[in-house]
Design an enzyme around this catalytic site. Sequence first.
Site, PDB file in Angstrom:
ATOM      1  N   ASN A 135       1.720   4.147   8.914  1.00 34.91           N
ATOM      2  CA  ASN A 135       1.557   3.796  10.336  1.00 34.91           C
ATOM      3  C   ASN A 135       2.547   2.730  10.784  1.00 34.91           C
ATOM      4  O   ASN A 135       3.113   2.806  11.879  1.00 34.91           O
ATOM      5  CB  ASN A 135       0.130   3.293  10.607  1.00 34.91           C
ATOM      6  CG  ASN A 135      -0.825   4.442  10.847  1.00 34.91           C
ATOM      7  OD1 ASN A 135      -0.411   5.532  11.227  1.00 34.91           O
ATOM      8  ND2 ASN A 135      -2.099   4.193  10.625  1.00 34.91           N
TER       9      ASN A 135
ATOM     10  N   CYS B 204      -5.160  -6.759   5.493  1.00 33.63           N
ATOM     11  CA  CYS B 204      -6.393  -6.528   6.252  1.00 33.63           C
ATOM     12  C   CYS B 204      -7.540  -7.197   5.498  1.00 33.63           C
ATOM     13  O   CYS B 204      -8.628  -6.652   5.380  1.00 33.63           O
ATOM     14  CB  CYS B 204      -6.637  -5.045   6.518  1.00 33.63           C
ATOM     15  SG  CYS B 204      -6.748  -4.033   5.049  1.00 33.63           S
TER      16      CYS B 204
HETATM   17  N1  SAM Z   1       1.622  -0.308   5.387  1.00 33.93           N
HETATM   18  C1  SAM Z   1       0.718   0.840   5.262  1.00 33.93           C
HETATM   19  C2  SAM Z   1       0.439   1.405   6.657  1.00 33.93           C
HETATM   20  O1  SAM Z   1       0.532   0.671   7.631  1.00 33.93           O
HETATM   21  O2  SAM Z   1       0.158   2.599   6.774  1.00 33.93           O
HETATM   22  C3  SAM Z   1      -0.541   0.463   4.521  1.00 33.93           C
HETATM   23  C4  SAM Z   1      -0.258  -0.125   3.154  1.00 33.93           C
HETATM   24  S1  SAM Z   1      -1.677  -0.374   2.148  1.00 33.93           S
HETATM   25  C5  SAM Z   1      -2.371  -1.808   2.805  1.00 33.93           C
HETATM   26  C6  SAM Z   1      -0.956  -0.952   0.658  1.00 33.93           C
HETATM   27  C7  SAM Z   1      -0.116   0.076  -0.067  1.00 33.93           C
HETATM   28  O3  SAM Z   1       0.582  -0.592  -1.126  1.00 33.93           O
HETATM   29  C8  SAM Z   1      -0.902   1.195  -0.761  1.00 33.93           C
HETATM   30  O4  SAM Z   1      -0.487   2.428  -0.255  1.00 33.93           O
HETATM   31  C9  SAM Z   1      -0.525   1.060  -2.233  1.00 33.93           C
HETATM   32  O5  SAM Z   1      -0.374   2.311  -2.881  1.00 33.93           O
HETATM   33  C10 SAM Z   1       0.794   0.324  -2.155  1.00 33.93           C
HETATM   34  N2  SAM Z   1       1.212  -0.449  -3.347  1.00 33.93           N
HETATM   35  C11 SAM Z   1       0.430  -1.158  -4.199  1.00 33.93           C
HETATM   36  N3  SAM Z   1       1.183  -1.759  -5.136  1.00 33.93           N
HETATM   37  C12 SAM Z   1       2.481  -1.444  -4.861  1.00 33.93           C
HETATM   38  C13 SAM Z   1       3.722  -1.767  -5.473  1.00 33.93           C
HETATM   39  N4  SAM Z   1       3.787  -2.545  -6.559  1.00 33.93           N
HETATM   40  N5  SAM Z   1       4.851  -1.267  -4.923  1.00 33.93           N
HETATM   41  C14 SAM Z   1       4.795  -0.468  -3.819  1.00 33.93           C
HETATM   42  N6  SAM Z   1       3.638  -0.122  -3.215  1.00 33.93           N
HETATM   43  C15 SAM Z   1       2.495  -0.605  -3.723  1.00 33.93           C
END
Ligand code: SAM
Length: 308
Positions: free
Chosen positions: A116, A234
């Site tokens: 998003n 969040c």
């Molecule tokens: N920014 C996104 C949106 O607005 O749609 C939501 C992101 S969500 C809060 C956090 C994301 O970080 C997850 O999809 C997770 O798979 C990813 N994630 C977790 N550890 C990570 C890493 N070491 N490197 C890259 N992505 C990672």
Amino acid sequence: ESGTGPEAPQVPRYVRVNVLKTRVDDVVEFFKRQGFAFLGTAGSVEDLKSLSGKKFLLDLHLPELLVFPPQTDFHDNRLYTSGHIILQDKASCLPAFLLSPSAGSHVIDACAAPGNKTSHLAAILQNKGCIFAFDVDTKRLATMNTMLTRAGVTSFKLAQQDFLTVDPHDPKYSKVKYILLDPSCSGSGMVARLPLEEAAPSAERLQALSGFQRRILSHALRFPAVQRLVYSTCSVHREENEDVVHAVLQELGSAFRLVNAFPSWPCRGLAAFPGAECCLRASPADTLTQGFFVAVLERCGEEAAVPS
Ligand code: SAM
């Protein structure tokens, strides 16, 4: 924490107009034709609170955001299925809006899926420049691909990679001036969607999350040309928010500073350290949004440090 109890008001249905595909005026006209009464631009958060029935407003803080009564369901709406509108909470629109990358610039979205904020960044960039988007989760990346295609986003490179393993000195990223970092968090701000134990994470879980968040924020700030970074979660927990920002700023000495983000936003960072009020918070009770935290960091003396 304020805004997380059962007395918290219901959050409206926020609709971000995808300006890669349409214009705010056209979407307003569309909803009017569907029988909704348009009440103009909101004057205050109170105006958003009193919305009911088939009425809608333009948000007072974000220019491309329409506000409908809570639980208005647009998942089957033609504008949603064609990517003309994005169903995105108001607080989650703040990171890209505050990063505000200039058209044509190179941007990293470090934890990007389901995308998003990436599509919002692309709209701000008018699909010019490049967004390097990373995520570790294959399933979420597949959803993201579909979502970005539907939204008409063309200016991105998507990689399934742990952002911590991305080399800041790789020449590919030498022009990256903007980073959006929205890492995994407890999700404790999204109270309506979580089982109780996740809304109240254990001390061990919070410690593990905040350790990861510090490492990934510190890593992001190692990209040599980065001028501005937005860190968001969040979560309502200070350990994942102000404490992370404070620890990393201290670790980096005077290389980066906090910017007073969105000064007119009513809800500020908790007083965890001097200057924490530069950060902003959001909550159902105070801002009629999900619980959220945003910090904007800028390189000190960036003119001297960054080649143009
Ligand atoms: N920014 C996104 C949106 O607005 O749609 C939501 C992101 S969500 C809060 C956090 C994301 O970080 C997850 O999809 C997770 O798979 C990813 N994630 C977790 N550890 C990570 C890493 N070491 N490197 C890259 N992505 C990672």
